[in-house]
Design a protein around this motif. Structure first.
Motif, PDB file in Angstrom:
ATOM      1  N   ARG A   1      76.924  30.485   0.356  1.00 35.52           N
ATOM      2  CA  ARG A   1      75.838  31.162   1.058  1.00 35.52           C
ATOM      3  C   ARG A   1      74.746  30.184   1.456  1.00 35.52           C
ATOM      4  N   ASN A   2      74.432  29.298   0.526  1.00 37.72           N
ATOM      5  CA  ASN A   2      73.397  28.312   0.767  1.00 37.72           C
ATOM      6  C   ASN A   2      73.740  27.399   1.930  1.00 37.72           C
ATOM      7  N   PHE A   3      75.016  26.965   1.915  1.00 34.59           N
ATOM      8  CA  PHE A   3      75.461  26.037   2.939  1.00 34.59           C
ATOM      9  C   PHE A   3      75.457  26.707   4.305  1.00 34.59           C
ATOM     10  N   LEU A   4      75.952  27.933   4.356  1.00 34.21           N
ATOM     11  CA  LEU A   4      75.980  28.674   5.622  1.00 34.21           C
ATOM     12  C   LEU A   4      74.576  28.771   6.197  1.00 34.21           C
ATOM     13  N   GLU A   5      73.647  29.068   5.302  1.00 35.46           N
ATOM     14  CA  GLU A   5      72.252  29.199   5.698  1.00 35.46           C
ATOM     15  C   GLU A   5      71.730  27.887   6.287  1.00 35.46           C
TER      16      GLU A   5
ATOM     17  N   TYR B   1      73.303  37.556   9.952  1.00 42.30           N
ATOM     18  CA  TYR B   1      73.333  37.852  11.379  1.00 42.30           C
ATOM     19  C   TYR B   1      71.917  37.992  11.931  1.00 42.30           C
ATOM     20  N   HIS B   2      71.071  38.650  11.152  1.00 40.89           N
ATOM     21  CA  HIS B   2      69.703  38.856  11.613  1.00 40.89           C
ATOM     22  C   HIS B   2      68.962  37.534  11.731  1.00 40.89           C
ATOM     23  N   ARG B   3      69.263  36.615  10.802  1.00 43.84           N
ATOM     24  CA  ARG B   3      68.582  35.316  10.878  1.00 43.84           C
ATOM     25  C   ARG B   3      69.021  34.560  12.111  1.00 43.84           C
ATOM     26  N   VAL B   4      70.307  34.647  12.444  1.00 45.30           N
ATOM     27  CA  VAL B   4      70.787  33.976  13.656  1.00 45.30           C
ATOM     28  C   VAL B   4      70.053  34.538  14.863  1.00 45.30           C
ATOM     29  N   PHE B   5      69.915  35.848  14.897  1.00 46.04           N
ATOM     30  CA  PHE B   5      69.212  36.478  16.019  1.00 46.04           C
ATOM     31  C   PHE B   5      67.770  35.998  16.092  1.00 46.04           C
ATOM     32  N   GLN B   6      67.114  35.989  14.946  1.00 45.97           N
ATOM     33  CA  GLN B   6      65.723  35.553  14.914  1.00 45.97           C
ATOM     34  C   GLN B   6      65.607  34.107  15.401  1.00 45.97           C
ATOM     35  N   ASN B   7      66.558  33.284  14.959  1.00 46.43           N
ATOM     36  CA  ASN B   7      66.546  31.893  15.401  1.00 46.43           C
ATOM     37  C   ASN B   7      66.715  31.786  16.910  1.00 46.43           C
TER      38      ASN B   7
ATOM     39  N   THR C   1      71.150  45.523  19.453  1.00 45.29           N
ATOM     40  CA  THR C   1      71.763  46.496  18.553  1.00 45.29           C
ATOM     41  C   THR C   1      72.616  45.770  17.516  1.00 45.29           C
ATOM     42  N   GLU C   2      72.881  46.452  16.424  1.00 42.92           N
ATOM     43  CA  GLU C   2      73.757  45.886  15.394  1.00 42.92           C
ATOM     44  C   GLU C   2      75.140  45.604  15.982  1.00 42.92           C
ATOM     45  N   GLY C   3      75.591  46.494  16.841  1.00 44.10           N
ATOM     46  CA  GLY C   3      76.902  46.327  17.461  1.00 44.10           C
ATOM     47  C   GLY C   3      76.979  45.028  18.232  1.00 44.10           C
ATOM     48  N   LEU C   4      75.901  44.697  18.931  1.00 44.14           N
ATOM     49  CA  LEU C   4      75.885  43.458  19.713  1.00 44.14           C
ATOM     50  C   LEU C   4      75.965  42.245  18.796  1.00 44.14           C
ATOM     51  N   LEU C   5      75.198  42.278  17.705  1.00 34.55           N
ATOM     52  CA  LEU C   5      75.217  41.159  16.767  1.00 34.55           C
ATOM     53  C   LEU C   5      76.605  40.958  16.183  1.00 34.55           C
ATOM     54  N   ALA C   6      77.308  42.082  15.959  1.00 37.46           N
ATOM     55  CA  ALA C   6      78.616  41.972  15.330  1.00 37.46           C
ATOM     56  C   ALA C   6      79.657  41.418  16.296  1.00 37.46           C
ATOM     57  N   ARG C   7      79.476  41.651  17.588  1.00 39.08           N
ATOM     58  CA  ARG C   7      80.529  41.292  18.540  1.00 39.08           C
ATOM     59  C   ARG C   7      80.355  39.933  19.209  1.00 39.08           C
TER      60      ARG C   7
ATOM     61  N   GLU D   1      76.268  41.067 -15.611  1.00 38.20           N
ATOM     62  CA  GLU D   1      75.292  40.812 -14.567  1.00 38.20           C
ATOM     63  C   GLU D   1      75.944  40.774 -13.180  1.00 38.20           C
ATOM     64  N   LEU D   2      75.280  41.400 -12.227  1.00 35.62           N
ATOM     65  CA  LEU D   2      75.789  41.394 -10.856  1.00 35.62           C
ATOM     66  C   LEU D   2      75.363  40.097 -10.180  1.00 35.62           C
ATOM     67  N   ARG D   3      76.228  39.608  -9.278  1.00 34.33           N
ATOM     68  CA  ARG D   3      75.933  38.367  -8.577  1.00 34.33           C
ATOM     69  C   ARG D   3      75.489  38.661  -7.157  1.00 34.33           C
ATOM     70  N   VAL D   4      74.502  37.877  -6.707  1.00 35.88           N
ATOM     71  CA  VAL D   4      74.084  37.960  -5.307  1.00 35.88           C
ATOM     72  C   VAL D   4      75.209  37.402  -4.463  1.00 35.88           C
ATOM     73  N   SER D   5      75.597  38.125  -3.440  1.00 37.87           N
ATOM     74  CA  SER D   5      76.647  37.554  -2.604  1.00 37.87           C
ATOM     75  C   SER D   5      76.498  38.005  -1.164  1.00 37.87           C
ATOM     76  N   ASP D   6      77.212  37.302  -0.318  1.00 37.66           N
ATOM     77  CA  ASP D   6      77.107  37.483   1.115  1.00 37.66           C
ATOM     78  C   ASP D   6      78.346  38.231   1.564  1.00 37.66           C
ATOM     79  N   TYR D   7      78.171  39.492   1.957  1.00 34.34           N
ATOM     80  CA  TYR D   7      79.318  40.301   2.373  1.00 34.34           C
ATOM     81  C   TYR D   7      79.120  40.657   3.824  1.00 34.34           C
ATOM     82  N   GLU D   8      79.942  40.116   4.701  1.00 36.90           N
ATOM     83  CA  GLU D   8      79.788  40.323   6.151  1.00 36.90           C
ATOM     84  C   GLU D   8      78.373  39.955   6.593  1.00 36.90           C
ATOM     85  N   GLY D   9      77.821  38.910   5.980  1.00 35.24           N
ATOM     86  CA  GLY D   9      76.479  38.472   6.371  1.00 35.24           C
ATOM     87  C   GLY D   9      75.378  39.298   5.760  1.00 35.24           C
ATOM     88  N   VAL D  10      75.718  40.290   4.960  1.00 32.47           N
ATOM     89  CA  VAL D  10      74.721  41.167   4.382  1.00 32.47           C
ATOM     90  C   VAL D  10      74.520  40.801   2.912  1.00 32.47           C
ATOM     91  N   TYR D  11      73.293  40.913   2.443  1.00 31.77           N
ATOM     92  CA  TYR D  11      72.968  40.620   1.060  1.00 31.77           C
ATOM     93  C   TYR D  11      73.401  41.791   0.196  1.00 31.77           C
TER      94      TYR D  11
END
Lengths: 183, 581
Positions: free
Chosen positions: A114-118, B117-123, B164-170, B453-463
């Motif tokens: 995740r870090n690297f992708l970012e 995905y949202h960060r890419v858009f913002q960038n 739209t979210e659809g646009l970001l996904a495609r 403990e649950l781990r933070v992870s990136d699923y389809e770009g979503v936290y």
């Protein structure tokens, strides 16, 4: 009545002169601003690179040489003075970064990190920003130069000694390309 | 149709190709011309309406033939000025909170900084701000699966660009950049200002039409009755018809001009987008992809349609070419726009199509099937396994010094060197240090099933938060639609089989098939507030049982439930996309 007409004409010319002068000033300031924007973005890139190197280091210990190259290239770019020197250093930095991203292809774990992708996204964006900032600088310079050379605003430009802006040119076209990222 | 397209592609190579500065100049001139015609038309129509009123009053109702129907220049001037005054009033009242209204109407949200995905858009928005020299442009996200984008701005120099979210996904990055550049171009060229002016000009007519029935004392088409002083009633059957007719004619004429202007501005924004990115292909590819997807019909109201990248309504008009079809559309035909861009890149349509198809294939191939990590373990001289992480926890001989080799990998290493396994040892210790002390939620959350403990992870770009033991997933309610919109993740044939079974069974009766690793626990406790979670179907379209915490707004998916839901949604979506135009 006849006395009014020349007065009106003079007034209009004065108005136009003020307008043209302000336009020139506007373009010149925009150009300066665009130039400083390039520096801001380059700085942003220098700040990102140590993070990137650290993240990659954790996964790809065998690529020490590539990583050292990147660090060295960054240092050179930071230290560089003078436009030509700077351009050369930047060029070298872009090259090393490209080779780093090529190496990363061999590490699937790293690519999923995740870090690297970012960081990769930030770096891609920064590379784009650098080139867009240069492009905007050139676009504004073009506008300013047009105003300075074209009649009738060239009269005003000469009166207040506006100088033409210099275009930012790259020696190698490859530098415009950001390190490619595949999604 | 295919032949025609190819022919046009070839023609593009032979004729003189306009570059973007030439195109910009051409479109700018044309739109200024239309704008002046529009203003003149507005004043002329006011004069015309006054004439109609005079006709009705002095010729039809009261026979006052000595009053002339035409105006003296002075009268004309007064009428024109008051016409402009009316529009000015409308303008003055329309300015404040216009942006806010649009934002609310579209339910636009700020981008989530934790979403890839949202960060890419913002960038990309920030990049385009640099390349256009604009400031104060805010990126927003429209929570819709449709594929479209919009720009809006107000007079105080604030503006926003939404996708739209659809646009970001495609779309991929360069395509997204093209779209954002197009929207930025609208703002840089001041289209929102022109739009507001034009809208306030014609809002006057709309209001007159609305007021007509009450003014005349009845609905349209009802004859006017005038009671004279002596109590005699006179009926004027044609007065209302003539008046409303005149209003409609004026309004339709204005609408045509407005649309012509809007189309011209779209072409201009396309040309300026090329100036901003110097890459005509990005936008061309984006338009091509968008032309084959759902663009938000039903999601976007008619008034807001002109703000969007492509017309949300898929009308036959939109895709047809020809004089009549062009006249009645706010956007130029997508095909014409694509060709204008392709000509600048000197690329034929076939090449564009090939690039997109290849990219699609590459994307399919790159879809990562999520591996459940399993390890071979070296014990007493031989390799055993493979074991999942849950099984490894159970072995008391398993230590940080044990040699392990991840399934599918060649190399082997100590268990302590595997980031996933080290945590195993830490959680075994009596006072396990919290691993995600700095998790953005402010506290570490535990899996409601495994209590690990649950781990933070990136699923389809979503936290999201995931359990490494049972593979369950905890998602914020509002982030879930994004996962469903995106198609980055691949599925194993096994998973696809489940999805197929699920659907066929579900259609027969409302019985829920169970997935492997799923049990019939009565209630789970919310990881955050430790209250009972509410178990129900995800929706009445997809009968998948999920656990929700209403208070904390989290949804818990057991092992395979999330991918199952994704597969079902993906399947139902493939029906709605438009087939090859």
């Amino acid at each position: 009545m006849a006395g009014w007409i020349p007065m009106i004409i003079i007034g209009l010319i004065a108005l136009w002169a003020v307008f043209a002068y302000n336009r020139l000033i506007g373009f010149r300031n925009q150009m300066k601003n665009a130039w400083s924007q390039i520096d801001v973005q380059l700085k942003r890139r220098y700040d990102l690179i140590p993070n990137l190197v650290n993240t990659v280091k954790g996964y790809a210990q065998h690529e020490r040489a590539t990583l050292e190259n990147v660090t060295k290239a960054r240092q050179q770019a930071v230290d560089a003075s003078g436009v030509a020197d700077q351009a050369k250093a930047e060029n070298f930095l872009s090259q090393t970064l490209r080779s780093l991203f090529a190496v990363v292809e061999n590490y699937p774990d790293l690519k999923a990190n995740r870090n690297f992708l970012e960081l990769q996204e930030q770096l891609t964006s920064t590379e784009n920003r650098v080139s867009f900032a240069r492009q905007f600088y050139n676009d504004t310079t073009l506008k300013l130069n047009n105003q300075i050379e074209k009649a009738p605003s060239n009269v005003i430009a000469r009166m207040f000694s506006f100088h033409q802006g210099e275009f930012f040119e790259l020696e190698e076209t490859t530098q415009r390309e950001a390190p490619k990222v595949k999604f | 149709m295919k032949g025609e397209m190819n022919r046009m592609g070839e023609v593009g190579e032979r004729i003189h190709v306009l570059t973007f500065p030439e195109l910009q100049a051409k479109r700018r001139q044309k739109s200024i011309l239309i704008f002046f015609i529009l203003s003149a038309y507005y004043i002329a129509s006011f004069l015309f309406l006054t004439w109609v009123v005079k006709l009705i009053l002095f010729r039809m109702m009261f026979n006052l033939t000595w009053i002339p129907l035409w105006f003296t220049p002075k009268q004309a001037l007064v009428i024109s000025l008051s016409a402009l005054g009316f529009a000015g009033l409308h303008w003055a009242f329309s300015i404040p909170s216009a942006l806010q209204k649009i934002e609310n109407a579209l339910r636009a949200q700020p981008p989530d900084p934790r979403d890839r995905y949202h960060r890419v858009f913002q960038n990309t928005v920030e990049e385009m701000m640099i390349s256009s020299g604009m400031k104060n442009v805010r990126p927003v996200i429209l929570p819709s699966l449709s594929v479209n984008a919009f720009a809006a701005g107000d007079m105080r120099g604030k503006a926003m660009i939404g996708v739209t979210e659809g646009l970001l996904a495609r779309l991929d990055r360069s395509q997204l950049q093209g779209v954002v550049a197009h929207e930025m171009a609208h703002i840089a060229e001041g289209d929102h200002i022109i739009n507001t002016i034009v809208c306030s000009l014609f809002a006057v007519f709309a209001q007159l039409i609305e007021m007509t029935p009450s003014m005349m004392g009845g609905g349209a088409g009802i004859p006017v009755r005038v009671r004279s002083l002596r109590g005699r009633v006179t009926v004027y059957p044609f007065a209302v018809i003539i008046w409303t007719g005149a209003l409609w004619v004026v309004k339709m004429g204005g609408l045509l001009l407005k649309m012509a202007l809007s189309r011209e501005r779209e072409y201009l924004a396309d040309a300026t987008a090329v100036q901003l990115t110097r890459n005509p292909l990005g936008l061309a590819e984006a338009l091509y992809k968008i032309s084959r997807s759902w663009r938000g019909k039903g999601f976007v109201s008619d008034e807001l349609a002109p703000l969007f990248l492509v017309n949300p309504e898929e009308k036959w008009l939109d895709e047809k070419e020809g004089k009549v079809a062009d006249l009645f559309s706010t956007h130029p035909p997508i095909r014409k726009r694509i060709f204008a861009l392709l000509n600048q890149a000197r690329t034929p349509l076939s090449a564009l199509r090939k690039t997109i198809e290849e990219a699609q294939e590459r994307r399919e191939a790159a879809k990562e099937i999520e591996k459940i990590p399993r390890w071979m373990v070296y014990r007493e001289g031989k390799w055993e396994g493979p074991f999942g992480i849950g099984e490894l926890t159970g072995f008391n001989w398993f230590s940080p010094a044990t040699w392990v080799s991840q399934e599918g990998n060649e190399g082997f290493q100590k268990a302590s060197e595997e980031p996933l396994l080290t945590s195993l040892f830490q959680s075994r210790l009596p006072s396990a240090p919290p691993l995600s002390k700095f998790s953005p939620e402010g506290q570490s959350l535990c899996c409601p099933r495994c209590k690990q403990e649950l781990r933070v992870s990136d699923y389809e770009g979503v936290y999201v938060l995931r359990c490494i033991f049972c593979r369950g997933t905890l998602v914020r309610n509002e982030r879930l639609p994004r996962i469903l919109a995106r198609e980055e993740k691949g599925f194993t044939p096994e998973q696809r089989k489940w999805a197929g079974q699920w659907e066929s069974r579900e259609h027969r009766r409302l019985k829920r098939p169970t997935l492997p690793g799923q049990d019939e626990d009565s209630h789970l406790l919310c990881p955050k507030c430790q209250q009972k979670m509410f178990r129900n179907f995800y929706s009445y379209q997809y009968f998948i049982l999920v656990d929700r915490c209403r208070r904390c707004n989290w949804i818990w998916f057991d092992s395979e439930e999330l991918s199952l839901l994704q597969m079902l949604v993906e399947k139902s979506r493939s029906h709605e996309s438009i087939t090859n135009p």
